[in-house]
Design a protein around this motif. Sequence first.
Motif, PDB file in Angstrom:
ATOM      1  N   SER A 122       9.708 -52.007  -0.151  1.00  0.00           N
ATOM      2  CA  SER A 122       8.887 -51.469   0.991  1.00  0.00           C
ATOM      3  C   SER A 122       9.764 -50.519   1.966  1.00  0.00           C
ATOM      4  CB  SER A 122       8.412 -52.574   1.822  1.00  0.00           C
ATOM      5  OG  SER A 122       9.181 -53.179   2.494  1.00  0.00           O
ATOM      6  N   ALA A 123      11.034 -50.921   2.155  1.00  0.00           N
ATOM      7  CA  ALA A 123      11.913 -50.022   3.128  1.00  0.00           C
ATOM      8  C   ALA A 123      12.510 -48.816   2.517  1.00  0.00           C
ATOM      9  CB  ALA A 123      13.336 -50.974   3.386  1.00  0.00           C
ATOM     10  N   VAL A 124      12.800 -49.026   1.066  1.00  0.00           N
ATOM     11  CA  VAL A 124      13.027 -47.978   0.210  1.00  0.00           C
ATOM     12  C   VAL A 124      11.777 -46.828   0.275  1.00  0.00           C
ATOM     13  CG1 VAL A 124      13.612 -47.016  -2.130  1.00  0.00           C
ATOM     14  CG2 VAL A 124      14.752 -49.047  -1.266  1.00  0.00           C
ATOM     15  N   ALA A 171       6.632 -38.943  -0.915  1.00  0.00           N
ATOM     16  CA  ALA A 171       5.568 -39.804  -0.787  1.00  0.00           C
ATOM     17  C   ALA A 171       5.987 -40.906  -1.688  1.00  0.00           C
ATOM     18  CB  ALA A 171       4.277 -39.474  -0.984  1.00  0.00           C
ATOM     19  N   ALA A 172       6.076 -42.247  -1.404  1.00  0.00           N
ATOM     20  CA  ALA A 172       6.152 -43.153  -2.242  1.00  0.00           C
ATOM     21  C   ALA A 172       5.651 -44.764  -1.659  1.00  0.00           C
ATOM     22  CB  ALA A 172       7.826 -43.708  -2.391  1.00  0.00           C
ATOM     23  N   ASP A 173       5.301 -45.662  -2.726  1.00  0.00           N
ATOM     24  CA  ASP A 173       5.049 -47.030  -2.183  1.00  0.00           C
ATOM     25  C   ASP A 173       5.757 -47.834  -3.014  1.00  0.00           C
ATOM     26  OD1 ASP A 173       3.697 -47.940  -4.712  1.00  0.00           O
ATOM     27  OD2 ASP A 173       2.053 -46.412  -4.357  1.00  0.00           O
ATOM     28  N   ALA A 174       5.885 -49.163  -2.231  1.00  0.00           N
ATOM     29  CA  ALA A 174       6.568 -50.115  -2.831  1.00  0.00           C
ATOM     30  C   ALA A 174       6.547 -50.511  -4.494  1.00  0.00           C
ATOM     31  CB  ALA A 174       6.531 -51.358  -1.941  1.00  0.00           C
ATOM     32  N   GLY A 175       5.265 -50.260  -4.638  1.00  0.00           N
ATOM     33  CA  GLY A 175       5.056 -50.553  -6.236  1.00  0.00           C
ATOM     34  C   GLY A 175       5.831 -49.587  -7.142  1.00  0.00           C
ATOM     35  N   GLU A 176       6.355 -48.501  -6.501  1.00  0.00           N
ATOM     36  CA  GLU A 176       6.765 -47.430  -7.278  1.00  0.00           C
ATOM     37  C   GLU A 176       8.515 -47.945  -7.353  1.00  0.00           C
ATOM     38  OE1 GLU A 176       4.220 -43.758  -7.245  1.00  0.00           O
ATOM     39  OE2 GLU A 176       5.331 -44.161  -5.409  1.00  0.00           O
TER      40      GLU A 176
END
Length: 339
Positions: free
Chosen positions: A58-60, A70-75
Amino acid sequence: MAESMLLLDRHDAVLLDLDGTVYRGARPITGVPETITSVRRRGVAVRFVTNNAAKAPSAVAEHLTALGVAADAGEVSTSAQAAAQVLRQRLPEGAAVLVVGTASLAAEVDGVGLRAVPAAGATDEQAERVDAVVQGHSPDTCWADLARACLAVRAGAYWVACNGDVTLPTERGELPGNGSMVAALRAATGAEPEIAGKPRPPVLRTAAESAAAGDPLVVGDRLDTDIAGATATGFASLAVLSGVATPAELLAAGPAERPRYLATDLTALQGKADELEVAPRPGWRVCAEDGVLVASSNGERDAVDLLRALCAAAWRHGTSAVRAGEEIAEAALAELGLV
């Protein structure tokens, strides 16, 4: 026509390294955010695979978003997650693990049903009683943390390192990475850790499976982790020169560390596949003479294209010695740092 196919038309996902590939420290590499946006618009899945175990997924994702990606933790797949899985496969539920690293690494250990014991707050007696040691990058790691890990490993604890990267690319240049701290503990104990992140296949396979990808492309700046990991996993790879890898290292690369494609940076994802492949190039002549590769221009001046041709010849002939056959090639070799 196959020869004009875009690189992204060959692959159904891109598995991107972060440090040295997407960004350096707190700064994105020029053109990378726009390139990743373009990749997504083409319907190609994007996954971020990092050997840095310092931050939670999540921090990444938050860091990437702040940089314009744009990114989410699942990626996001990290070596901390990989290390926790390696530990869980070896240890019974509730086993104590001494954590040399960040709180997010400790959280990954707790999250798989083990008990994290932060090295920073442990006593020597506690360190000698743990079942395992896990070591990941943290800027706060100090001698006392390594000393407790040393006691644990000498007492027989199973030792897992999130990665073996000796340097970490930053906006200030190459700084000590987790592998440097691992080397210190290795020297002190004589033991050898199990490496959890790249070049081991699990972290890349997990990322590809999350994207339902059958033919992903691994992109990274390290031959010994990103490219070797792709080779071990059976995936194609693109090496970029925006981080650690140098032209000299590419010429001398062994079979496991040889990328299919080569480019200056990640913006090459928008290019044509055949123009990025490591292969003889129409704009350059490279021949082997007495164990030396001699380069000459056919009117081309692109130094990286010359490097693609040189790598193809070096890997075929088993030599990394090069010299210029004329002035244009001499200038290109100087640009590559190969003079």
